[in-house]
Structure formats: structure tokens, C-alpha cells
Design a protein around this motif. Structure first.
Motif, mmCIF file in Angstrom:
data_model
loop_
_atom_site.group_PDB
_atom_site.id
_atom_site.type_symbol
_atom_site.label_atom_id
_atom_site.label_comp_id
_atom_site.label_asym_id
_atom_site.label_seq_id
_atom_site.Cartn_x
_atom_site.Cartn_y
_atom_site.Cartn_z
ATOM 1 N N ARG A 256 -31.907 -25.482 -7.528
ATOM 2 C CA ARG A 256 -31.241 -26.074 -8.698
ATOM 3 C C ARG A 256 -30.596 -24.977 -9.557
ATOM 4 O O ARG A 256 -29.486 -25.153 -10.083
ATOM 5 N N ARG A 257 -31.256 -23.847 -9.688
ATOM 6 C CA ARG A 257 -30.688 -22.720 -10.434
ATOM 7 C C ARG A 257 -29.428 -22.202 -9.733
ATOM 8 O O ARG A 257 -28.424 -21.878 -10.392
ATOM 9 N N GLN A 258 -29.492 -22.118 -8.417
ATOM 10 C CA GLN A 258 -28.329 -21.654 -7.653
ATOM 11 C C GLN A 258 -27.156 -22.614 -7.800
ATOM 12 O O GLN A 258 -25.997 -22.193 -7.921
ATOM 13 N N GLN A 259 -27.439 -23.915 -7.795
ATOM 14 C CA GLN A 259 -26.384 -24.917 -7.940
ATOM 15 C C GLN A 259 -25.721 -24.814 -9.317
ATOM 16 O O GLN A 259 -24.497 -24.895 -9.433
ATOM 17 N N LEU A 260 -26.531 -24.633 -10.364
ATOM 18 C CA LEU A 260 -25.981 -24.502 -11.711
ATOM 19 C C LEU A 260 -25.142 -23.237 -11.822
ATOM 20 O O LEU A 260 -24.062 -23.246 -12.439
ATOM 21 N N ALA A 261 -25.621 -22.146 -11.237
ATOM 22 C CA ALA A 261 -24.853 -20.895 -11.244
ATOM 23 C C ALA A 261 -23.502 -21.084 -10.556
ATOM 24 O O ALA A 261 -22.459 -20.615 -11.046
ATOM 25 N N ASP A 268 -16.026 -22.343 -14.878
ATOM 26 C CA ASP A 268 -15.869 -21.357 -15.946
ATOM 27 C C ASP A 268 -16.449 -21.834 -17.285
ATOM 28 O O ASP A 268 -15.746 -21.906 -18.291
ATOM 29 N N PHE A 269 -17.720 -22.167 -17.275
ATOM 30 C CA PHE A 269 -18.405 -22.451 -18.535
ATOM 31 C C PHE A 269 -19.560 -21.459 -18.715
ATOM 32 O O PHE A 269 -19.990 -20.796 -17.771
ATOM 33 N N ILE A 270 -20.054 -21.358 -19.942
ATOM 34 C CA ILE A 270 -21.123 -20.418 -20.292
ATOM 35 C C ILE A 270 -22.469 -21.122 -20.191
ATOM 36 O O ILE A 270 -22.636 -22.232 -20.714
ATOM 37 N N PRO A 286 -35.941 -16.220 -9.634
ATOM 38 C CA PRO A 286 -34.786 -15.519 -10.201
ATOM 39 C C PRO A 286 -34.238 -16.253 -11.418
ATOM 40 O O PRO A 286 -34.081 -17.482 -11.405
ATOM 41 N N ALA A 287 -33.958 -15.494 -12.471
ATOM 42 C CA ALA A 287 -33.333 -16.083 -13.652
ATOM 43 C C ALA A 287 -31.906 -16.470 -13.307
ATOM 44 O O ALA A 287 -31.275 -15.898 -12.410
ATOM 45 N N ILE A 288 -31.366 -17.448 -14.033
ATOM 46 C CA ILE A 288 -30.003 -17.894 -13.768
ATOM 47 C C ILE A 288 -29.013 -16.770 -14.022
ATOM 48 O O ILE A 288 -28.000 -16.651 -13.328
ATOM 49 N N ILE A 289 -29.308 -15.901 -14.993
ATOM 50 C CA ILE A 289 -28.404 -14.785 -15.273
ATOM 51 C C ILE A 289 -28.301 -13.847 -14.079
ATOM 52 O O ILE A 289 -27.283 -13.193 -13.870
ATOM 53 N N ASP A 290 -29.333 -13.800 -13.255
ATOM 54 C CA ASP A 290 -29.285 -12.984 -12.045
ATOM 55 C C ASP A 290 -28.391 -13.618 -10.988
ATOM 56 O O ASP A 290 -27.849 -12.927 -10.121
ATOM 57 N N LEU A 291 -28.211 -14.931 -11.071
ATOM 58 C CA LEU A 291 -27.395 -15.675 -10.102
ATOM 59 C C LEU A 291 -25.948 -15.838 -10.567
ATOM 60 O O LEU A 291 -25.049 -15.977 -9.742
ATOM 61 N N ALA A 292 -25.745 -15.850 -11.896
ATOM 62 C CA ALA A 292 -24.390 -15.967 -12.466
ATOM 63 C C ALA A 292 -24.271 -15.005 -13.640
ATOM 64 O O ALA A 292 -24.176 -15.422 -14.799
ATOM 65 N N PRO A 293 -24.283 -13.687 -13.381
ATOM 66 C CA PRO A 293 -24.339 -12.704 -14.470
ATOM 67 C C PRO A 293 -23.131 -12.714 -15.397
ATOM 68 O O PRO A 293 -23.256 -12.359 -16.574
ATOM 69 N N GLN A 294 -21.968 -13.126 -14.899
ATOM 70 C CA GLN A 294 -20.762 -13.115 -15.725
ATOM 71 C C GLN A 294 -20.633 -14.363 -16.593
ATOM 72 O O GLN A 294 -19.796 -14.408 -17.499
ATOM 73 N N ASN A 295 -21.454 -15.373 -16.341
ATOM 74 C CA ASN A 295 -21.315 -16.647 -17.051
ATOM 75 C C ASN A 295 -22.534 -17.012 -17.889
ATOM 76 O O ASN A 295 -22.559 -18.092 -18.482
ATOM 77 N N THR A 296 -23.536 -16.134 -17.933
ATOM 78 C CA THR A 296 -24.815 -16.502 -18.553
ATOM 79 C C THR A 296 -25.178 -15.575 -19.703
ATOM 80 O O THR A 296 -24.993 -14.357 -19.608
ATOM 81 N N VAL A 297 -25.694 -16.184 -20.770
ATOM 82 C CA VAL A 297 -26.339 -15.429 -21.846
ATOM 83 C C VAL A 297 -27.811 -15.794 -21.811
ATOM 84 O O VAL A 297 -28.172 -16.969 -21.943
#
Length: 453
Positions: A256-261, A268-270, A286-297
Motif C-alpha cells: 500500500r505504501r508503494q502504491q501511494l508512492a 505530482d502531489f505532496i 520502509p517509510a513512504i519518504i524512502d519510496l517517494a523521496p521527491q514527493n514526501t515530507v
């Protein structure tokens, strides 16, 4: 005909555009108390006849009010005033009420003579006056500052690299305020779980950011529904708590985290990843920021670890967000919380937080065992529990009985994003970690159970 209607606008005549004027009248009359919670409004056809305007004008105004959370509709019954469309639902402790058993706020951490309190005292004895009296706004560039963040993220198993920046704010709520005011504009849209953190709802309301709610399933936010939403309108952000989501206790598995990433990269959403209980997660997915580092805070805080009054949070994000977030941070915080950060810094440097986490985990397990015994169903290892109220019970009577027993819990409408919507099912969130003594907790839960079950 006025006598036959349950409500008419207090300010007439309506001004063009008529639907906007009618919507504003609904909002004003809710705010001034003329339209109390649960009040039924006239049908759209009745009100259009009375006001001598087109039926679709009333429909448009009602739909706008529903989207803004001021009203809700029940099929076959009509349109009603939401109980929390205007009311402030910010979560606060019941400290001023006498003899209240507070199972509402997640009041975890320090109590007199506790391990947390003694650890804080030790840390404070090593804080120098020079540290507290300085005035600085360039701590972001301090290498030691970054090393503390690195040490903490290493403990959480959240990779941090040279292409990412960090901020230290005065607690998680302050961190969320920095994120929303720095990366979003008024009337931007953020998707949240249908039941989500109440203080995030109120913060978004304050900043005029629109929240769209999506139902959860057993694995967290329903991403099929999110993907459909992304094809129909512009979504600027998604707010999630991937582990033990507040208040439903749902956790996202890796897929589910991978799908959201993936969706964040495609559309292109944050993603605002509020990982407020990751310290309790033994699995450390893995944290979502690790899967989508450019899109996650990513945000992690310490009030749920050390003490509620110790307000420190760490933000981790891609450098592309650095200018906006630093600007927002300076406007809201000016500089990091000096004393609180000095305490947290000492605890991290000397590995004193780990024993606090271990002790807290053991305490939560003891409290969960008490809860499971009384309520007789499988409950997650969480500092709070999400319990369905018996559908046969009338919600007003439940509220009255809770007040009579002086038990404070939080009801599900308080967590409903975008305003309250009618449900056949109601829930309560019970903060079992807020009572330090297990015998006292058992006594309160035994009083609570017959009220809600």
C-alpha cells in the motif's frame, strides 16, 4: 408559508450570485446559532418556492455547504446541519474539569517520579545557560544539528541523505503548520482518511485548505478511491499516518505504501507522512519518504515518547522544498525550541530515549491486556483503541451517560474530515495510555463499557 419552513435566511433579499448568497446565509446562521447542530433544513423545492428562485440555485448552495462540511444529507430524510462544521474540534485535555477520567487525549510520557521525568531532569542538568539565551536563525546550517537528526532517523530506520533537508519545530502540530503554510495555498485540496487527526482538520480549516475524505479499509487509505479521485480533480496533497493511524489504528502494509508512492509520482502531489508512532513499530517497514523521496515530507515528534509538554518535531524532505519550508518556519517559529531541543538533543546523543521507548512499549502492552480482558476482542498494541458504539444505543444518551460518569472520550464525529456526515455507526477513541495506573484504568473501563456496548 414562512411558518411552515424549518428555516429561512436571516438576511433577505439574496444578492447575486444567488447561490453564493444563500450559501453565505447558511454559514452565517450556523455561526450565529440560528441553525443549531442536527437542525433539518427545508427541502430544496420548498425553499426555492418561498424565495422565488430556481430549484437548482438552492441545490447548488446546499451542495456547496455539504462540500464545506456545514451540512450533511441523509437519503430519504433530508438535509441537516453538521455538528462540527463550524465548531472547533481541537483536541485538548480536560485538566480544568474536576474528577474527570480523561481517556480522550493521548497523554503519554512523564508522570511524577517516572523514568521519563527523571531522564528529563538529568538532561536539564547538562543544559547551559548560553544555550538557552542565544538567539539564532541559522541553526539549520549547524553540522551538529544535522548529526542529531541523522542519529534519530537512523534509529527510526528512515534513510537520510545529502539531498534532503531537515527542520526542527516546536512539536508535531507546529511542524504540520509549517508544512501546510509553506507548501500549500488557500483552497488547495488535500486528501485525508475519512477519520483523521482532529487537530489537522482544524489547522486546515484555519488556513482555508480543503480536505477531501476517503474511506479506509483494513490496510489504510483506499487507494482505488484515491486513484479515481485523481482522474476527476486536482489534488495537491495527501495526508497519511501510515502506522496506527489516528484514530482508527489502521496501518499500511508495504504494498500500500508503494502504491501511494507511485501515485504521488504519477500525479505530482505532496505526501505528508505523519509517522508519529514509528518508535513503537517493531517491524519498521520502509517509510513512504524512502519510496517517494521527491514527493514526501516526513514528520516525527517526541511528545508521545518523552513527555506531552516537550514540544519537538523533526521534518525530513527533499531540498526542492527547502526554501518554502524555511520561509514558513521563520514566519511561524523564528527559531527552533531552544530548551526543548536541548533536552531532546542530550537524550538522543546519550541514547536515553531508547529506554523510555522500551518502558512505554511494556506499559502499553499491560494496558492493552486490561482492555482486551474487559472488552473481550482483539485489540492492537496501541496507546488508544477505536471501539464501535452499540448501534442500538442513541448517541445523545451515550453522551449524557458519559458526562454523568465524568468520563472523557472522543467520539467519531470529531475525527470526520470535511465536516460531519451522517453515519449509522458511531465510534469512540479511548486513550488507554493516558492513565498510568492499570488498576485505575480497569476501574474506568468497567464503568465505560456498559455505556457504549
Amino acid at each position: 408559508m414562512n411558518d411552515d419552513l424549518s428555516w429561512v435566511p436571516s438576511e433577505l433579499p439574496l444578492q447575486p450570485p444567488l447561490y453564493q448568497s444563500l450559501y453565505q446565509s447558511i454559514q452565517n446562521d450556523i455561526e450565529n446559532g440560528m441553525l443549531p447542530p442536527y437542525k433539518q433544513l427545508p427541502s430544496q423545492r420548498e425553499l426555492s418556492y418561498f424565495l422565488d428562485i430556481h430549484f437548482t440555485t438552492v441545490t447548488h448552495a446546499y451542495e456547496l455547504a455539504i462540500k464545506q462540511g456545514l451540512l450533511y444529507s441523509e437519503k430519504g430524510r433530508g438535509t441537516f446541519v453538521s455538528p462540527n462544521g463550524v465548531r472547533d474540534n481541537t483536541i485538548q485535555a480536560q485538566n480544568n474539569a474536576s474528577h474527570i477520567s480523561d481517556l480522550g487525549i493521548l497523554n503519554m510520557g512523564s508522570t511524577p517520579n517516572s523514568l521519563a521525568e527523571n531522564t528529563i531532569k538529568l538532561a536539564m542538568s547538562h543544559v547551559t545557560l548560553a544555550t538557552l539565551s542565544r538567539y539564532s536563525t541559522n541553526a539549520f546550517d549547524d553540522q551538529q544539528y544535522r548529526q542529531i537528526c541523522q542519529q534519530w532517523f537512523d534509529y527510526l530506520q528512515v534513510p537520510m541523505n545529502k539531498n534532503q533537508s531537515t527542520l526542527i519545530t516546536g512539536g508535531g502540530q507546529s511542524g504540520l503548520a509549517v508544512i501546510l503554510s509553506g507548501l500549500f495555498k488557500p483552497y488547495d485540496t488535500i486528501v485525508v482518511d475519512e477519520y483523521t487527526y482532529s487537530n489537522f482538520i482544524e489547522l486546515a480549516k484555519t488556513l482555508h485548505i480543503k480536505l477531501l475524505a476517503i474511506a479506509q479499509n483494513q490496510d489504510g487509505m483506499d487507494l482505488v478511491a484515491l486513484e479515481h479521485l485523481l482522474t476527476t480533480q486536482k489534488i495537491n496533497g495527501v495526508y497519511v499516518m501510515p502506522f496506527l493511524s489516528n484514530p482508527t489504528n489502521r496501518s499500511m502494509p508495504l504494498i500500500r505504501r508503494q502504491q501511494l508512492a507511485r501515485l504521488s509520482r504519477q500525479h505530482d502531489f505532496i505526501i505528508i507522512e505523519d509517522d508519529y508512532l514509528r518508535h513503537l513499530n517493531t517491524q519498521k517497514l520502509p517509510a513512504i519518504i524512502d519510496l517517494a523521496p521527491q514527493n514526501t515530507v516526513y514528520i516525527t515528534s517526541f511528545s508521545k515518547i518523552v513527555a506531552p509538554g516537550l514540544r519537538v518535531a523533526f521534518l525530513l524532505y527533499a531540498q526542492q522544498f527547502d526554501r518554502q519550508l524555511r520561509h514558513s518556519f521563520t514566519n511561524l517559529n523564528l527559531q527552533e525550541p531552544t530548551l526543548d531541543f536541548a533536552i531532546i538533543r542530550y537524550l538522543i546523543e546519550h541514547h536515553l530515549i531508547e529506554p523510555l521507548i522500551h518502558y512505554q512499549s511494556e506499559q502499553i502492552e499491560r494496558h492493552v491486556a486490561v482492555f482486551r480482558e474487559i472488552f473481550d476482542f482483539s485489540a492492537p498494541s496501541s496507546p488508544f483503541q477505536w471501539v464501535k458504539i452499540n448501534p442500538k444505543l442513541e448517541i445523545g444518551k451515550v453522551k449524557d451517560d458519559l458526562a454523568q460518569q465524568k468520563i472523557h472520550v472522543l467520539l467519531s464525529p470529531q475525527f470526520q474530515a470535511g465536516g460531519w456526515r451522517s453515519h449509522r455507526d458511531y465510534f469512540v477513541r479511548i486513550a488507554i495510555a493516558g492513565i498510568s495506573d492499570t488498576a485505575q484504568l480497569q476501574h474506568i473501563l468497567l464503568r465505560l463499557k456498559p455505556i457504549i456496548r
